[in-house]
Design an enzyme around this catalytic site. Structure first.
Site, PDB file in Angstrom:
ATOM      1  NE  ARG A 109     -10.478   5.232  -3.444  1.00  0.00           N
ATOM      2  CZ  ARG A 109     -11.699   4.882  -3.798  1.00  0.00           C
ATOM      3  NH1 ARG A 109     -12.601   5.804  -4.037  1.00  0.00           N
ATOM      4  NH2 ARG A 109     -12.022   3.621  -3.937  1.00  0.00           N
ATOM      5  CB  SER A 124     -21.418   6.498   3.638  1.00  0.00           C
ATOM      6  OG  SER A 124     -21.934   6.090   2.396  1.00  0.00           O
ATOM      7  N   GLY A 177     -24.454   0.469   3.073  1.00  0.00           N
ATOM      8  CA  GLY A 177     -23.623  -0.683   2.772  1.00  0.00           C
ATOM      9  C   GLY A 177     -22.404  -0.312   1.948  1.00  0.00           C
ATOM     10  CD  GLN A 236      -2.591   1.660   0.385  1.00  0.00           C
ATOM     11  OE1 GLN A 236      -2.375   2.666  -0.281  1.00  0.00           O
ATOM     12  NE2 GLN A 236      -3.616   0.859   0.169  1.00  0.00           N
ATOM     13  CG  LEU A 255     -22.668   2.202  -2.151  1.00  0.00           C
ATOM     14  CD1 LEU A 255     -22.931   3.626  -2.613  1.00  0.00           C
ATOM     15  CD2 LEU A 255     -23.965   1.411  -2.070  1.00  0.00           C
ATOM     16  CD  GLN A 256     -15.484   0.591  -6.707  1.00  0.00           C
ATOM     17  OE1 GLN A 256     -14.946   1.380  -5.946  1.00  0.00           O
ATOM     18  NE2 GLN A 256     -15.341   0.666  -8.017  1.00  0.00           N
ATOM     19  N   GLY A 313      -8.773  -1.094  -1.974  1.00  0.00           N
ATOM     20  CA  GLY A 313      -9.954  -0.895  -1.140  1.00  0.00           C
ATOM     21  C   GLY A 313      -9.633  -0.690   0.327  1.00  0.00           C
ATOM     22  CD  GLU A 314      -5.506  -0.481   4.030  1.00  0.00           C
ATOM     23  OE1 GLU A 314      -5.566  -0.621   5.264  1.00  0.00           O
ATOM     24  OE2 GLU A 314      -5.049  -1.339   3.252  1.00  0.00           O
ATOM     25  CD  GLU A 360      -8.361   1.759  -3.777  1.00  0.00           C
ATOM     26  OE1 GLU A 360      -9.501   1.407  -3.434  1.00  0.00           O
ATOM     27  OE2 GLU A 360      -7.343   1.449  -3.159  1.00  0.00           O
TER      28      GLU A 360
END
Length: 288
Positions: A119, A56, A61, A40, A63-64, A81-82, A115
């Site tokens: 962002r 959220s 839930g 990472q 969402l991705q 997805g950390e 990723e």
């Protein structure tokens, strides 16, 4: 995984039809069975932002799905997805939707970096260190890095040049005391001048435009303070000093311009590695 596809980002991995999702085996995986990504590139996660994401997730839930690779039976390692993983734990979840993906160490680092870059909230120092890791650990050139992350070679080179700055300056950049624009101004300077400029930037809360004037003044002082005997090439006048600054900022390295009494002169462009020289030549040749 083909590096040429990585520039398109994670959507190519995660977006598809329902049938494709089934084929990719999206499943709920226990959070305690997912190990963190050891590659990472991001080292700081804002607590406030994670709390917002956790709220959220409580309401809507995840969402991705995150992306993981299998280590052993019921044991996985996170690829990307950390933030979702951390926020899910904060939200009190015990499982998270995940895509199980075959992935090499090389692609694991690239995907984690992509990723974060997509962002647009990864810090410039973390980004530069990740690029450097891609170069040192995997032998990638700046061209290959640029293609893999969907950036220009110049952007990658500029980011990596920040790592030539002293730790004190990199620390100030990471802490938000200066911006990346301020840091770029410091790259061509001598170490003592870098620290003097940093002190001025921070103590006076200067904008980047104001900081440019400080760097200009420091460099003029450097030119005027040398004790060497006069030569045929005279020190740069204010117009040439301004030109030096423009060239240094454009080329990302120290540039000296000296004029002579007969109207000629010399331009000296410094470089510190073969790759930096290639980048300088590319930028010069691209100028209209």
């Amino acid at each position: 995984m083909d590096k040429r596809g990585l520039g398109r980002g994670l959507n190519a991995l995660l977006v598809g039809t329902a049938a494709e999702d089934v084929a990719r085996n999206v499943r709920e995986i226990r959070l305690d069975s997912i190990a963190p990504n050891p590659m990472q590139p991001r080292t700081h996660f804002d607590d406030g932002s994670l709390s917002e994401l956790a709220q959220s997730i409580r309401e809507h839930g995840v969402l991705q799905p995150v992306v993981v690779r299998r280590l052993a039976t019921d044991r996985y390692e996170l690829i990307v997805g950390e933030r979702r993983l951390r926020a899910s734990r904060l939200a009190g979840r015990t499982t998270i939707p995940a895509v199980v993906q075959e992935c090499s160490d090389r692609d694991m680092l690239l995907l984690a970096l992509i990723e974060n870059i997509q962002r647009e909230d990864i810090g410039p120092v973390e980004q530069a260190r990740a690029y450097q890791r891609m170069a040192s650990d995997f032998g990638m050139t700046q061209d290959e890095i640029a293609k893999s992350v969907g950036k220009s070679r110049q952007a990658v080179g500029n980011a990596m040049r920040l790592l030539a700055l002293p730790d004190a300056i990199l620390g100030a950049l990471e802490a938000g005391r200066i911006t990346e624009g301020h840091a770029r101004l410091l790259v061509p300077l001598e170490p003592a001048m870098q620290m003097a400029a940093l002190d001025a930037f921070v103590s006076r809360s200067l904008s980047v435009r104001e900081a440019e004037a400080v760097v200009r003044n420091l460099r003029r002082g450097e030119s005027g303070g040398r004790g060497a005997a006069p030569s045929r090439l005279e020190p740069a006048d204010p117009n040439l000093a301004s030109l030096e600054d423009q060239l240094s900022l454009t080329l990302g390295t120290k540039v000296k311009v000296r004029s002579s009494s007969d109207g000629g002169g010399a331009v000296t462009i410094e470089f510190y590695s073969p790759e930096q020289l290639e980048g300088i030549v590319e930028r010069i040749l691209r100028q209209p």
